[in-house]
Design a protein around this motif. Structure first.
Motif, mmCIF file in Angstrom:
data_model
loop_
_atom_site.group_PDB
_atom_site.id
_atom_site.type_symbol
_atom_site.label_atom_id
_atom_site.label_comp_id
_atom_site.label_asym_id
_atom_site.label_seq_id
_atom_site.Cartn_x
_atom_site.Cartn_y
_atom_site.Cartn_z
ATOM 1 N N HIS A 11 -1.873 0.217 7.031
ATOM 2 C CA HIS A 11 -2.952 -0.578 5.647
ATOM 3 C C HIS A 11 -3.414 -0.266 4.797
ATOM 4 O O HIS A 11 -3.984 0.488 4.715
ATOM 5 N N ALA A 12 -2.912 -0.514 3.857
ATOM 6 C CA ALA A 12 -2.752 -0.484 2.835
ATOM 7 C C ALA A 12 -3.666 -0.373 1.898
ATOM 8 O O ALA A 12 -4.541 0.331 0.675
ATOM 9 N N LYS A 16 -5.513 2.981 -0.227
ATOM 10 C CA LYS A 16 -5.958 3.146 -1.380
ATOM 11 C C LYS A 16 -6.891 3.581 -0.819
ATOM 12 O O LYS A 16 -7.566 4.402 -2.304
ATOM 13 N N TYR A 17 -8.213 3.554 -0.514
ATOM 14 C CA TYR A 17 -9.690 4.235 -0.343
ATOM 15 C C TYR A 17 -8.952 5.727 -0.238
ATOM 16 O O TYR A 17 -10.009 6.254 -0.743
ATOM 17 N N GLU A 72 -0.310 7.523 -0.734
ATOM 18 C CA GLU A 72 0.681 7.234 -1.437
ATOM 19 C C GLU A 72 1.475 6.543 -1.076
ATOM 20 O O GLU A 72 2.357 5.118 -1.423
ATOM 21 N N SER A 73 2.016 7.543 -0.003
ATOM 22 C CA SER A 73 3.731 6.234 0.189
ATOM 23 C C SER A 73 3.225 5.273 1.339
ATOM 24 O O SER A 73 4.314 4.502 1.048
ATOM 25 N N LYS A 83 -0.064 1.550 -7.716
ATOM 26 C CA LYS A 83 -1.028 0.764 -7.839
ATOM 27 C C LYS A 83 -2.335 1.038 -7.324
ATOM 28 O O LYS A 83 -2.500 0.289 -7.076
ATOM 29 N N LEU A 84 -3.619 1.370 -8.068
ATOM 30 C CA LEU A 84 -4.525 1.018 -7.907
ATOM 31 C C LEU A 84 -5.153 0.153 -7.323
ATOM 32 O O LEU A 84 -6.390 -0.531 -6.975
#
Length: 85
Positions: A11-12, A16-17, A72-73, A83-84
């Protein structure tokens, strides 16, 4: 959000969170470190206790770094970049 859950679900957004939370953990570490040093100065008889606290907060900070690396991976694998945005 568990890093394991994010990893298993790939879950990207959850990754990111978690990645963004690392900065908060680092800020907590630096603030706590300084406060503990101040307590050590005021209470030298308790230095062994405060030294243990320094080790604890450092380990928590490192755990945050490792979780951030996992996130990050996940982002890289899912999106091809980290990228955020």
């Amino acid at each position: 959000v568990s890093p394991l859950v994010a990893l298993l679900l790939w879950h990207a957004e959850k990754a990111k969170y978690l990645w963004k939370k690392d900065e908060e953990i680092n800020n907590f570490y630096h603030q706590s470190f300084q406060e503990i040093i101040n307590f050590m100065i005021l209470h030298p008889q308790d230095i062994p206790f405060y030294t243990d606290l320094l080790f604890i907060i450092k380990n928590l900070e490192r755990a945050g770094d490792r979780i951030s690396n996992i996130a990050e991976s996940i982002l890289f694998i899912k999106k091809g970049d980290v990228k955020l945005k």
